[in-house]
Design an enzyme around this catalytic site. Sequence first.
Site, mmCIF file in Angstrom:
data_model
loop_
_atom_site.group_PDB
_atom_site.id
_atom_site.type_symbol
_atom_site.label_atom_id
_atom_site.label_comp_id
_atom_site.label_asym_id
_atom_site.label_seq_id
_atom_site.Cartn_x
_atom_site.Cartn_y
_atom_site.Cartn_z
ATOM 1 N N ARG A 76 0.816 -1.222 0.000
ATOM 2 C CA ARG A 76 0.000 0.000 0.000
ATOM 3 C C ARG A 76 0.849 1.272 0.000
ATOM 4 O O ARG A 76 0.395 2.337 0.412
ATOM 5 C CB ARG A 76 -0.982 0.023 1.183
ATOM 6 N N LYS A 105 3.359 11.581 -11.107
ATOM 7 C CA LYS A 105 2.478 10.761 -11.938
ATOM 8 C C LYS A 105 3.208 9.490 -12.342
ATOM 9 O O LYS A 105 4.325 9.546 -12.859
ATOM 10 C CB LYS A 105 2.073 11.512 -13.204
ATOM 11 N N GLU A 113 10.397 18.262 -24.344
ATOM 12 C CA GLU A 113 9.700 18.649 -23.110
ATOM 13 C C GLU A 113 10.224 19.983 -22.577
ATOM 14 O O GLU A 113 9.469 20.780 -22.007
ATOM 15 C CB GLU A 113 9.843 17.560 -22.045
ATOM 16 N N LYS A 160 8.169 23.441 -14.279
ATOM 17 C CA LYS A 160 7.163 22.393 -14.091
ATOM 18 C C LYS A 160 6.721 22.324 -12.632
ATOM 19 O O LYS A 160 5.527 22.189 -12.344
ATOM 20 C CB LYS A 160 7.709 21.034 -14.524
ATOM 21 N N GLU A 189 -9.724 24.914 -14.558
ATOM 22 C CA GLU A 189 -9.115 25.642 -15.664
ATOM 23 C C GLU A 189 -7.614 25.760 -15.406
ATOM 24 O O GLU A 189 -7.189 26.150 -14.322
ATOM 25 C CB GLU A 189 -9.726 27.045 -15.806
ATOM 26 N N ARG A 212 -2.314 22.044 -13.495
ATOM 27 C CA ARG A 212 -1.389 21.040 -14.011
ATOM 28 C C ARG A 212 -1.765 20.560 -15.410
ATOM 29 O O ARG A 212 -0.918 20.071 -16.159
ATOM 30 C CB ARG A 212 -1.354 19.871 -13.027
ATOM 31 N N ASN A 264 -0.023 19.394 -20.456
ATOM 32 C CA ASN A 264 -0.386 18.511 -21.565
ATOM 33 C C ASN A 264 -0.226 19.180 -22.927
ATOM 34 O O ASN A 264 -0.612 18.595 -23.949
ATOM 35 C CB ASN A 264 -1.825 18.019 -21.399
ATOM 36 N N HIS A 280 0.577 17.117 -25.992
ATOM 37 C CA HIS A 280 0.458 15.707 -25.627
ATOM 38 C C HIS A 280 -0.810 15.030 -26.136
ATOM 39 O O HIS A 280 -0.844 13.811 -26.243
ATOM 40 C CB HIS A 280 0.559 15.548 -24.107
ATOM 41 N N HIS A 312 0.510 11.901 -27.760
ATOM 42 C CA HIS A 312 0.224 10.558 -27.238
ATOM 43 C C HIS A 312 -0.481 9.703 -28.285
ATOM 44 O O HIS A 312 -0.223 8.497 -28.399
ATOM 45 C CB HIS A 312 -0.645 10.651 -25.983
ATOM 46 N N HIS A 363 8.689 9.303 -27.293
ATOM 47 C CA HIS A 363 7.720 10.222 -26.699
ATOM 48 C C HIS A 363 8.019 11.663 -27.095
ATOM 49 O O HIS A 363 7.117 12.409 -27.505
ATOM 50 C CB HIS A 363 7.744 10.069 -25.171
#
Length: 371
Positions: A128, A150, A192, A234, A248, A251, A255, A258, A262, A274
């Site tokens: 956990r 993430k 990036e 970032k 709005e 984070r 994207n 992306h 993606h 990527h």
Amino acid sequence: MEPTDFRLQIPVPQPPASYGVRVACGALSDVARVLRDAVRGATRVAIVSDHQVMAAHGERLRGALTASGLSVGAHVVPVGEASKSMEELTSGLDVLLAMGIGRGDAIVALGGGVVGDLAGLLAHLLMRGVAVIQCPSSLLAQVDASVGGKVAIDRPLGKNLVGAFHPPAGVIVDPELLRTLPKRHLRAGAAEMIKHGLLFDAAHLDALIAAAEDIVAGEPESCAPLIATSIALKAGCVAADPFERAAEGGRMLLNLGHTIGHALEAASNYAMLHGEAVGLGLCAAMRVSIARAGAPPALLEHVCAILERFGLPSDFDRVWEGELRGRAVAALARDKKRNAEVLSYIALTDIAHPVVLQLAPSELVAILDGR
């Protein structure tokens, strides 16, 4: 140039309230101290890496951890996106359990974004939740994937569809590791960094352009301050919206490039790196920005020129008109940022002025088709 030794605390909405990021040449040797400070009482540590990175840097890391009195094991996975799979996740959990890794121990992720994602999700699920220290070895992971918490694996229907938020206990960024990185991967990582400049800081974008040759060469001392700036940009966005819940902006802005990136990456069956896919996604985003956000028409040409300076693909039309288009359009239907029949799409009104558009996938495709 003064050597960079950049340190930043990134807040998280749970104990211990923040984690540290250090950017410095040679910092990998400091991982044992960082682990001891962040995970007091740990007796075992598992290095999660891939075959190439472990061969290049694993013994140095293992030696530093062993010298601090830790019992060290390793779980090594195949190179490439295919390792972000349910099979590698479940087998990794079994390996870590067999090592005896307990809740008070730690995992060290040594590798690029694939390893960081897999190791982070292993850490999230094991007992956990156990601590993970991120030691990114690729430029893309150093400036982006290792920071923010993430973690995810892919599924046949798309990229990063099974995941969690699991902030690291610490991040060690050693630009010296870039010396062993192929130029193609250095270029991909630059995508990036370009994204961060486009979103937040025109001066950073200018600095990247000026240093393009050093970045593609993986020159550690030149890269270090630029890596640090990208991380700081970032981190400021992540700290304000750690779980990407802002209605709005927040984070979600990260994207940029992306949505289509993606989709193209998955459509290529991950033959496209990527960062290469994100570069093409940035071209797509500039087209949408001009069509729907009032961005100046010259922005698309400017972004394409930046990508070309780094040796990244910029001919979006050639790729979009090819065989990948159909599969990419299908992938949009499974985009994580979709709400009902609308996509939250990140665009720019100009450099450092992002905006969130609500677009139906059909409308997005029509813009990219030139309709």
